[in-house]
Design a protein around this motif. Structure first.
Motif, PDB file in Angstrom:
ATOM      1  N   GLY A  87       0.818  -1.207   0.000  1.00 48.18           N
ATOM      2  CA  GLY A  87       0.000   0.000   0.000  1.00 48.18           C
ATOM      3  C   GLY A  87       0.853   1.259   0.000  1.00 48.18           C
ATOM      4  N   VAL A  88       2.060   1.127  -0.553  1.00 48.99           N
ATOM      5  CA  VAL A  88       2.982   2.258  -0.611  1.00 48.99           C
ATOM      6  C   VAL A  88       2.747   3.026  -1.910  1.00 48.99           C
ATOM      7  CG1 VAL A  88       5.424   2.850  -0.916  1.00 48.99           C
ATOM      8  CG2 VAL A  88       4.751   1.184   0.787  1.00 48.99           C
ATOM      9  N   GLY A  89       3.024   4.316  -1.911  1.00 50.90           N
ATOM     10  CA  GLY A  89       2.982   5.081  -3.154  1.00 50.90           C
ATOM     11  C   GLY A  89       1.651   5.772  -3.347  1.00 50.90           C
ATOM     12  N   MET A  90       0.827   5.742  -2.317  1.00 51.77           N
ATOM     13  CA  MET A  90      -0.480   6.314  -2.528  1.00 51.77           C
ATOM     14  C   MET A  90      -0.896   7.202  -1.403  1.00 51.77           C
ATOM     15  SD  MET A  90      -3.998   5.240  -2.793  1.00 51.77           S
ATOM     16  CE  MET A  90      -3.797   6.149  -1.355  1.00 51.77           C
ATOM     17  N   ALA A  91       0.069   7.504  -0.562  1.00 53.23           N
ATOM     18  CA  ALA A  91      -0.190   8.527   0.433  1.00 53.23           C
ATOM     19  C   ALA A  91      -1.028   8.061   1.620  1.00 53.23           C
ATOM     20  CB  ALA A  91      -0.872   9.726  -0.208  1.00 53.23           C
ATOM     21  N   VAL A  92      -1.475   6.802   1.607  1.00 58.23           N
ATOM     22  CA  VAL A  92      -2.191   6.320   2.786  1.00 58.23           C
ATOM     23  C   VAL A  92      -1.298   6.453   4.017  1.00 58.23           C
ATOM     24  CG1 VAL A  92      -3.053   4.228   3.917  1.00 58.23           C
ATOM     25  CG2 VAL A  92      -3.720   4.731   1.572  1.00 58.23           C
ATOM     26  N   PHE A  93      -0.020   6.156   3.840  1.00 61.52           N
ATOM     27  CA  PHE A  93       0.868   6.173   4.999  1.00 61.52           C
ATOM     28  C   PHE A  93       1.252   7.581   5.428  1.00 61.52           C
ATOM     29  CE2 PHE A  93       1.937   1.716   3.626  1.00 61.52           C
ATOM     30  CZ  PHE A  93       1.166   1.159   4.617  1.00 61.52           C
ATOM     31  N   ILE A  94       1.120   8.551   4.522  1.00 57.16           N
ATOM     32  CA  ILE A  94       1.337   9.932   4.964  1.00 57.16           C
ATOM     33  C   ILE A  94       0.212  10.293   5.932  1.00 57.16           C
ATOM     34  CG2 ILE A  94       1.536  12.346   4.255  1.00 57.16           C
ATOM     35  CD1 ILE A  94       2.741  11.456   1.669  1.00 57.16           C
ATOM     36  N   ALA A  95      -1.008   9.919   5.559  1.00 55.34           N
ATOM     37  CA  ALA A  95      -2.147  10.189   6.441  1.00 55.34           C
ATOM     38  C   ALA A  95      -2.004   9.422   7.760  1.00 55.34           C
ATOM     39  CB  ALA A  95      -3.447   9.809   5.743  1.00 55.34           C
ATOM     40  N   TYR A  96      -1.651   8.127   7.660  1.00 56.04           N
ATOM     41  CA  TYR A  96      -1.542   7.333   8.883  1.00 56.04           C
ATOM     42  C   TYR A  96      -0.399   7.827   9.767  1.00 56.04           C
ATOM     43  CZ  TYR A  96      -5.020   3.802   7.680  1.00 56.04           C
ATOM     44  OH  TYR A  96      -6.190   3.139   7.406  1.00 56.04           O
ATOM     45  N   GLY A  97       0.701   8.253   9.144  1.00 56.26           N
ATOM     46  CA  GLY A  97       1.831   8.759   9.911  1.00 56.26           C
ATOM     47  C   GLY A  97       1.471  10.017  10.672  1.00 56.26           C
ATOM     48  N   SER A  98       0.515  10.778  10.121  1.00 59.84           N
ATOM     49  CA  SER A  98       0.158  12.031  10.777  1.00 59.84           C
ATOM     50  C   SER A  98      -0.578  11.787  12.095  1.00 59.84           C
ATOM     51  CB  SER A  98      -0.667  12.916   9.829  1.00 59.84           C
ATOM     52  OG  SER A  98      -1.972  12.407   9.703  1.00 59.84           O
ATOM     53  N   TYR A  99      -1.051  10.569  12.299  1.00 59.95           N
ATOM     54  CA  TYR A  99      -1.697  10.262  13.580  1.00 59.95           C
ATOM     55  C   TYR A  99      -0.728   9.625  14.576  1.00 59.95           C
ATOM     56  CZ  TYR A  99      -5.620  10.291  10.235  1.00 59.95           C
ATOM     57  OH  TYR A  99      -6.489  10.591   9.225  1.00 59.95           O
ATOM     58  N   LEU A 100       0.545   9.513  14.183  1.00 62.38           N
ATOM     59  CA  LEU A 100       1.511   8.830  15.037  1.00 62.38           C
ATOM     60  C   LEU A 100       2.068   9.761  16.102  1.00 62.38           C
ATOM     61  CD1 LEU A 100       3.788   6.778  12.632  1.00 62.38           C
ATOM     62  CD2 LEU A 100       2.563   5.905  14.609  1.00 62.38           C
ATOM     63  N   SER A 101       2.312   9.225  17.277  1.00 59.21           N
ATOM     64  CA  SER A 101       2.934  10.057  18.305  1.00 59.21           C
ATOM     65  C   SER A 101       4.432  10.114  18.020  1.00 59.21           C
ATOM     66  CB  SER A 101       2.674   9.476  19.688  1.00 59.21           C
ATOM     67  OG  SER A 101       3.776   8.717  20.103  1.00 59.21           O
ATOM     68  N   PRO A 102       5.071  11.209  18.457  1.00 57.19           N
ATOM     69  CA  PRO A 102       6.488  11.393  18.160  1.00 57.19           C
ATOM     70  C   PRO A 102       7.367  10.297  18.761  1.00 57.19           C
ATOM     71  CG  PRO A 102       5.514  13.407  19.058  1.00 57.19           C
ATOM     72  CD  PRO A 102       4.492  12.342  19.184  1.00 57.19           C
ATOM     73  N   THR A 103       6.842   9.558  19.725  1.00 55.89           N
ATOM     74  CA  THR A 103       7.700   8.576  20.391  1.00 55.89           C
ATOM     75  C   THR A 103       7.569   7.176  19.796  1.00 55.89           C
ATOM     76  OG1 THR A 103       5.951   8.225  22.000  1.00 55.89           O
ATOM     77  CG2 THR A 103       7.701   9.777  22.601  1.00 55.89           C
ATOM     78  N   THR A 104       6.587   6.969  18.919  1.00 61.31           N
ATOM     79  CA  THR A 104       6.427   5.628  18.350  1.00 61.31           C
ATOM     80  C   THR A 104       7.680   5.216  17.596  1.00 61.31           C
ATOM     81  OG1 THR A 104       4.079   5.974  18.065  1.00 61.31           O
ATOM     82  CG2 THR A 104       5.054   4.222  16.774  1.00 61.31           C
ATOM     83  N   ARG A 105       8.062   3.968  17.753  1.00 67.58           N
ATOM     84  CA  ARG A 105       9.249   3.502  17.015  1.00 67.58           C
ATOM     85  C   ARG A 105       8.804   3.080  15.623  1.00 67.58           C
ATOM     86  NH1 ARG A 105      12.790  -0.437  19.979  1.00 67.58           N
ATOM     87  NH2 ARG A 105      14.188   0.253  18.325  1.00 67.58           N
ATOM     88  N   LEU A 106       8.803   4.078  14.790  1.00 67.78           N
ATOM     89  CA  LEU A 106       8.242   3.951  13.459  1.00 67.78           C
ATOM     90  C   LEU A 106       8.862   2.837  12.600  1.00 67.78           C
ATOM     91  CD1 LEU A 106       7.650   7.225  11.478  1.00 67.78           C
ATOM     92  CD2 LEU A 106       8.266   5.097  10.411  1.00 67.78           C
ATOM     93  N   PRO A 107      10.177   2.748  12.537  1.00 70.77           N
ATOM     94  CA  PRO A 107      10.763   1.703  11.687  1.00 70.77           C
ATOM     95  C   PRO A 107      10.373   0.300  12.133  1.00 70.77           C
ATOM     96  CG  PRO A 107      12.402   3.330  12.276  1.00 70.77           C
ATOM     97  CD  PRO A 107      11.202   3.614  13.129  1.00 70.77           C
ATOM     98  N   VAL A 108      10.251   0.105  13.453  1.00 73.81           N
ATOM     99  CA  VAL A 108       9.883  -1.218  13.949  1.00 73.81           C
ATOM    100  C   VAL A 108       8.457  -1.547  13.506  1.00 73.81           C
ATOM    101  CG1 VAL A 108       9.543  -2.637  15.997  1.00 73.81           C
ATOM    102  CG2 VAL A 108      11.420  -0.987  15.921  1.00 73.81           C
ATOM    103  N   GLY A 109       7.548  -0.574  13.645  1.00 72.03           N
ATOM    104  CA  GLY A 109       6.174  -0.784  13.210  1.00 72.03           C
ATOM    105  C   GLY A 109       6.103  -1.088  11.725  1.00 72.03           C
ATOM    106  N   ALA A 110       6.824  -0.313  10.929  1.00 71.25           N
ATOM    107  CA  ALA A 110       6.791  -0.501   9.478  1.00 71.25           C
ATOM    108  C   ALA A 110       7.331  -1.879   9.106  1.00 71.25           C
ATOM    109  CB  ALA A 110       7.595   0.602   8.789  1.00 71.25           C
ATOM    110  N   ALA A 111       8.413  -2.285   9.757  1.00 66.49           N
ATOM    111  CA  ALA A 111       8.999  -3.584   9.441  1.00 66.49           C
ATOM    112  C   ALA A 111       8.041  -4.709   9.823  1.00 66.49           C
ATOM    113  CB  ALA A 111      10.339  -3.757  10.166  1.00 66.49           C
ATOM    114  N   THR A 112       7.338  -4.541  10.936  1.00 68.17           N
ATOM    115  CA  THR A 112       6.366  -5.551  11.353  1.00 68.17           C
ATOM    116  C   THR A 112       5.273  -5.702  10.306  1.00 68.17           C
ATOM    117  OG1 THR A 112       6.745  -4.781  13.608  1.00 68.17           O
ATOM    118  CG2 THR A 112       4.894  -6.281  13.268  1.00 68.17           C
ATOM    119  N   VAL A 113       4.771  -4.554   9.831  1.00 65.89           N
ATOM    120  CA  VAL A 113       3.709  -4.595   8.833  1.00 65.89           C
ATOM    121  C   VAL A 113       4.205  -5.263   7.547  1.00 65.89           C
ATOM    122  CG1 VAL A 113       2.221  -3.195   7.361  1.00 65.89           C
ATOM    123  CG2 VAL A 113       2.507  -2.597   9.773  1.00 65.89           C
TER     124      VAL A 113
END
Ligand code: TRP
Length: 448
Positions: free
Chosen positions: A231-257
């Motif tokens: 689901g990359v390349g379509m901006a869904v993750f820009i929207a979803y990232g905007s709801y993320l807290s600054p402390t979330t370990r983003l790379p770990v979440g992305a790798a899990t997905v």
């Protein structure tokens, strides 16, 4: 430009991962993975696809999420807010166009899943076994109005969810629906692997015929599938990232997905290909592959007539959660730009997509004679959106985050710091990712 609205945040890290998996896991893992892998010869395609997920898809997913988290804007504004005044302010539209195009045929396939659910629950699907599922599928698809009706129903459901703002309920539901779907697919794989003759299907999926590496079409298809399935390349993750807290370990979440999504696809492949070979089907049958093969496996499964309706219900649900993320992204722009309400934006955008998707819905029936560039309409729209628009949007994100956003801001936005991981990620975004995408795109457009 308007001020960023008061922004919601994910309740927990797990909530974010589950919602993201809900968007990522869908028809792409079962229907599209099977048909594209089958068309491209199996094992070598699988390897190239896995490599692209790791080296291109995952870094881009992290980049999109971090763009969203850093700017807290919608997918078009996110670029402009970091680079005001220039062309960057408009590039986000590529993703929006891709969302609309994808949804136009995705809703058609989602309608097939719904039709099969009703057929399995009502029993007509099992009565059709005599003629083989190729015949069942052809009969359904040739009845001119029917695929349109099911497509419309799925779009209506998606519009109700997006318009009603009940996404949260959907997310909560998908946190147990998706594991159930995974369990059933795993069960089907076990059944398929015990069918006599199934070994050939396993070999198809895992024994590479390296000569396929010389086919340029394989890289185009593998890149498209990596983008589509994540689901990359379509901006869904820009929207979803905007709801993320600054402390979330983003790379770990992305790798899990990414890991979850890919594992899901491989297990689905282990259900479908052994059965295709055991039952004498054609792996290159195209988009109808899963819809011809899966009912057959269900028939071979003890209790399959009970599991069947559940499977197609869950497949429809998985399709719906993906449709919701796409429709939400596409209609967000109408909300922001035109000031439309949630309900109005979702309804009108869904209607437009319904109209755009009608030719895809008819492309195996009354429009079977029409081809675009040698392929049925649905296949052609899929290829254009997935193999061209998504990689193009990905290329833009890579160049933007890799070269335009200040280095430190990019790395810390992703939560990667100054260590090796951050350096590797940024390097991937700067050089190999854009280079690989550009080469493949130029080739698929026939310019190389
Ligand atoms: N990834 C979903 C699937 O595999 C489909 C999907 C949801 C998607 N959001 C997307 C595809 C964004 C491309 C871009 O079924």
């Amino acid at each position: 430009m308007s001020e960023p609205r008061q922004h919601e945040q994910w309740g927990s890290n797990l909530g974010f991962v589950l919602a993201t998996i809900g968007s990522a896991v869908g028809l792409g893992n079962i229907w599209r993975f099977a048909y594209v892998t089958g068309e491209n010869g199996g094992a070598v395609f699988l390897l190239v696809y896995l490599a692209f997920v790791l080296v291109i898809g995952l870094p881009l997913m992290i980049a999109e999420l971090s763009l969203g988290r850093t700017t807290r804007r919608d997918p078009v504004q996110a670029f402009g807010s970091l680079a005001p005044g220039g062309a960057w302010a408009h590039v986000g539209w590529v993703g929006v166009v891709a969302a609309v195009a994808i949804l136009s045929f995705y809703s058609v396939i989602a309608g097939w899943a719904l039709k099969y659910f009703v057929g399995a629950a009502g029993g007509t699907l099992w009565e059709a076994a005599g003629g083989g599922y190729g015949a069942y599928f052809d009969g359904f698809i040739a009845a001119s109005g029917e695929p349109i009706v099911w497509q419309g129903l799925m779009l209506l459901l998606a519009a109700l969810v997006v318009g009603g703002g009940v996404n949260q309920g959907i997310e909560r539901a998908s946190s147990w629906l998706m594991p159930m779907l995974a369990a059933i697919v795993l069960g089907l794989a076990v059944v398929a692997l015990t069918l006599p003759g199934s070994a050939e299907g396993v070999a198809f999926l895992f024994r590479p015929d390296w000569s396929a590496l010389a086919k340029p079409g394989l890289y185009i298809a593998a890149l498209g599938q990596a983008f589509f399935s994540l689901g990359v390349g379509m901006a869904v993750f820009i929207a979803y990232g905007s709801y993320l807290s600054p402390t979330t370990r983003l790379p770990v979440g992305a790798a899990t997905v990414a890991l979850g999504d890919t594992t899901f696809a491989i297990v689905a492949g282990l259900a479908i290909f052994p059965a295709v070979f055991a039952l004498g089907g054609d792996p290159a049958a195209g988009p109808q592959l899963a819809f011809i093969t899966i009912p057959q496996i269900l028939l071979e499964t003890p209790g399959g007539r009970i599991v069947g309706p559940v499977f197609f219900f869950l497949l429809s649900a998985a399709a719906l959660t993906s449709m919701v993320s796409l429709l939400d992204a596409a209609s967000a722009v109408a909300r922001h730009r035109l000031g439309w309400s949630r309900r109005r934006a979702a309804t009108l955008v869904a209607l437009a997509i319904f109209a755009l998707g009608t030719p895809s819905a008819l492309s195996y029936g009354v429009l079977a004679g029409v081809s675009l560039g040698g392929a049925p309409i649905l296949d052609a729209v899929d290829a254009a959106a997935s193999n061209v628009a998504l990689p193009l949007a990905g290329l833009i994100v890579a160049l933007f985050v890799g070269w335009r956003v200040p280095r430190l801001q990019a790395v810390s936005g992703a939560g990667l710091g100054r260590g090796t991981a951050g350096r590797v990620w940024l390097w991937l975004l700067r050089v190999p990712v854009p280079l690989a995408i550009a080469l493949i795109l130029l080739h698929s457009l026939g310019w190389l």
